[in-house]
Scaffold this active site. Structure first.
Site, mmCIF file in Angstrom:
data_model
loop_
_atom_site.group_PDB
_atom_site.id
_atom_site.type_symbol
_atom_site.label_atom_id
_atom_site.label_comp_id
_atom_site.label_asym_id
_atom_site.label_seq_id
_atom_site.Cartn_x
_atom_site.Cartn_y
_atom_site.Cartn_z
ATOM 1 N N ARG A 102 70.221 28.828 52.849
ATOM 2 C CA ARG A 102 70.431 30.212 52.418
ATOM 3 C C ARG A 102 70.316 31.141 53.624
ATOM 4 N NH1 ARG A 102 72.497 33.430 48.364
ATOM 5 N NH2 ARG A 102 71.036 34.977 47.595
ATOM 6 N N THR A 375 82.231 32.424 45.889
ATOM 7 C CA THR A 375 81.220 31.364 45.835
ATOM 8 C C THR A 375 81.936 30.100 45.384
ATOM 9 O OG1 THR A 375 79.439 32.899 45.374
ATOM 10 C CG2 THR A 375 78.984 30.635 44.823
ATOM 11 N N ASP A 417 71.895 40.634 47.528
ATOM 12 C CA ASP A 417 71.146 39.827 46.550
ATOM 13 C C ASP A 417 69.658 40.167 46.562
ATOM 14 O OD1 ASP A 417 73.219 38.532 45.364
ATOM 15 O OD2 ASP A 417 72.942 36.622 46.391
ATOM 16 N N SER A 446 68.501 33.897 44.943
ATOM 17 C CA SER A 446 69.854 33.467 44.555
ATOM 18 C C SER A 446 69.865 32.988 43.114
ATOM 19 C CB SER A 446 70.265 32.314 45.475
ATOM 20 O OG SER A 446 71.492 31.755 45.063
ATOM 21 N N SER A 447 71.050 32.956 42.516
ATOM 22 C CA SER A 447 71.219 32.322 41.202
ATOM 23 C C SER A 447 71.923 30.975 41.329
ATOM 24 C CB SER A 447 72.059 33.214 40.278
ATOM 25 O OG SER A 447 71.444 34.452 40.111
ATOM 26 N N GLY A 466 79.588 32.352 40.057
ATOM 27 C CA GLY A 466 79.552 33.274 38.919
ATOM 28 C C GLY A 466 78.397 34.243 38.945
HETATM 29 O O1 DON Z 1 73.329 33.598 45.530
HETATM 30 C C1 DON Z 1 73.750 34.191 44.546
HETATM 31 O O2 DON Z 1 73.218 34.170 43.457
HETATM 32 C C2 DON Z 1 75.028 35.005 44.671
HETATM 33 N N1 DON Z 1 75.200 35.412 46.046
HETATM 34 C C3 DON Z 1 76.170 34.183 44.151
HETATM 35 C C4 DON Z 1 77.443 34.985 44.152
HETATM 36 C C5 DON Z 1 78.466 34.457 43.256
HETATM 37 O O3 DON Z 1 78.320 33.463 42.577
HETATM 38 C C6 DON Z 1 79.731 35.245 43.285
HETATM 39 N N2 DON Z 1 80.518 34.981 42.149
HETATM 40 N N3 DON Z 1 81.212 34.148 41.807
#
Ligand code: DON
Length: 573
Positions: A102, A375, A417, A446-447, A466
């Protein structure tokens, strides 16, 4: 390894036919998969993975190859200027590891760096331009994977991506649409404009593209490993380009970056073992909570509406905990024992009224947002049974929409984020508190939730992009796999989502019929039908009894048309 056994973007019938063939029952429990399987968001990345397996690499070498190829051919989603999580399971000794690559906030970052003098968030600064970027982690992750888990030198696993960058590829419909979407911001960065726009206009699908700068960056990484990116020419280009455009990276930020190995979260549900993402991902903690809350209900005896109701109520509660407690484990103390405890889950379950929605505002309080087409997730099983589930990102499409001259890759905007101010929603509508406040060297929460199912009958790897919806998508996909559904069924099923705030259930078109919507509304839920679908899920599945493997890419974004070699989801013997 011979020719592709099936390529399901030829159509679901071809996929189903091949799956049936490969699923033919055998008499004993197969110790190894009958074939290797890869599902990614781009056929050229999947091909890079199989190329690496064919050269004697294992799933982890293939993960390096797929990841690097995605960096080249899917720059809107993820890449060398971003980060990612690699969840690995090694067949030989059962070792499971979570490689945290990350991004990290630069040393000059500060808690209120995106607030104006009056304390108002400046969203533009946390999402566009180099100040929105955190120090990239993905290249460190690739070097670590090759060094500690791969069988091939990094150079060999990066070769397909370098070839793509040097020889060129064609922009897909998705690339072209995403470039058009971000063109107004990409215009502001001369190097991004030169790479992605032609006379200021987005390219057309099918147009050829080459990227010599990223090829040179990949070659330095291939030759020198970690230091080939974080020191020397690439680091200098990055720091000079970022600082000249108002960013705050230093050479020390880059030299100090390390990918970290962490223990995956491991939990059991209905006798099946699940490995998933620990902090700084919020995904695993939330998944444990969701499954533990739901384990207390006789779901198999219930109709769909009561099942959906309790699932939505569980989502509401775990997203609230995400907002309050979670952040970078190297910086914040998190009540992990509590959050992962079945007793805590039982307490949350007890707060659920099985007949009525709990308005989010009545839970002691703490905001929600758009889906993403950026992503990227990919899943790999090799013929030895090694498994890799990898989600990588630059956050929003084309990240910060900034390219440092000479590097050929966009920088992420993962700084968004972080919680830029307590209670103020980020681009995904997610809110947070102190645990996810900005600090120098800290990783934003993060997710992303790469997850591996080590079941008694099947092994699978699953994940998706997502934004905030990643967690509920992985939860629903995994639930379907646990119910015995095929990978193709799990990636295709319509999705629902609740994230505590805003207090509404968002559903993909077709996820609920009129009767189900009415029944949930009668229980007090506000239902919001999204005008678009969301996610781009990639699953591989190995049936332990037969050895059969299946790979399935989300039909929502699957390349349309194309020949057999264009498979994003494929199984090779
Ligand atoms: O780490 C995360 O949770 C976000 N930066 C993820 C971004 C994401 O999934 C964008 N959409 N599809």
């Amino acid at each position: 390894m011979n020719a592709p056994r099936f390529a399901s973007d030829l159509g679901w019938r071809a996929g189903l036919f091949a799956w049936l063939l490969l699923s033919a029952p055998t008499l004993c429990l197969a110790e190894r998969p009958a074939a290797a399987a890869i599902a990614s968001a781009n056929w050229q990345a999947t091909a890079a993975g199989f190329d690496t397996l064919a050269r004697g690499g294992n799933a982890f070498d293939a993960a390096v190859a797929v990841s690097a190829a995605l960096s080249v051919v899917e720059p809107e989603s993820s890449g060398l200027g971003g980060g990612g999580f690699f969840l690995l399971h090694r067949a030989a000794d059962g070792k499971a590891v979570f490689v945290d690559a990350r991004e990290k906030a630069p040393a000059a970052a500060s808690r209120d760096m995106y607030l104006d003098a009056a304390g108002r968030p400046q969203r533009e600064r946390s999402t566009n331009g180099p100040l929105a970027a955190a120090v990239p982690g993905l290249p460190a992750g690739l070097a670590l994977l090759a060094e500690r888990y791969g069988r091939l030198p990094l150079k060999d696993s990066l070769a397909p991506a370098i070839r793509l960058a040097r020889k060129g590829w064609t922009w897909s419909d998705k690339n072209a649409a995403m470039i058009a979407f971000r063109a107004p911001q990409l215009q502001h960065s001369p190097a991004a404009r030169a790479l992605f726009l032609r006379a200021g206009k987005p390219p057309k699908p099918g147009q050829r593209m080459r990227n010599r700068d990223i090829a040179a960056v990949l070659e330095r990484l291939a030759e020198e490993g970690h230091a080939g990116f974080y020191q020397g020419r690439t680091a200098e280009l990055l720091v000079d380009g970022v600082r000249a455009a108002g960013g705050i990276f230093t050479l020390e930020d880059l030299a100090g970056y390390r990918a970290v190995e962490r223990a995956p979260l491991r939990f059991d549900y209905r006798g099946q073992t699940i490995l998933t993402a620990p902090p700084p991902s919020s995904g695993g903690v939330a998944l444990v909570g969701l499954f533990q809350i739901l384990a207390g209900y006789p779901l198999d005896r219930w109709q769909r509406v009561p099942r959906l109701h309790v699932a939505i109520e569980a989502m509401r509660r775990v997203y609230r905990d995400r907002a309050i407690y979670l952040g970078d484990p190297d910086f914040v103390q998190m009540p992990m024992d509590m959050l992962l405890s079945p007793h805590y889950a039982a307490g949350l379950r007890a707060s659920i009224d099985t007949t009525r929605a709990t308005p989010s505002d009545t839970l002691p309080g703490i905001g929600a947002g758009p889906e993403g087409r950026d992503t990227s997730h990919f899943s790999i099983i090799d013929a030895e049974g090694n498994v890799a589930a990898v989600t990588q990102s630059v956050n929003l499409p084309f990240g910060a929409a900034f390219v440092a001259p000479g590097t050929g890759f966009v920088l992420n905007n993962e700084m968004d984020d972080f919680s830029v101010k307590p209670g103020v929603p980020n681009a995904f509508g997610l809110i947070g508190e102190d645990a996810n406040a900005i600090a120098p060297g800290k990783r934003p929460l993060s997710s992303m939730s790469p997850t591996i199912l080590l079941g008694s009958e099947r092994v699978a790897a699953i994940g998706t992009p997502g934004g905030s919806r990643i967690i509920t998508m992985v939860f629903q996909g995994l639930s379907l796999l646990l119910d015995g559904k095929s990978a193709a069924e799990a990636v295709a099923a319509p999705r629902i989502h609740h994230q505590y705030q805003p207090d509404s259930v968002s559903i993909e078109p077709g996820a609920l019929n009129a009767e189900e919507s009415a029944a949930l509304a009668a229980r007090g839920h506000t239902i919001a039908t999204a005008d678009q679908t969301w996610g781009n899920m990639q699953i591989v599945l190995w049936n332990l009894a037969t050895g059969a493997v299946e790979a399935a890419s989300d039909p929502r974004w699957k390349t349309v048309g194309g020949s057999e070699v264009r498979a994003q989801d494929a199984v090779y013997r």
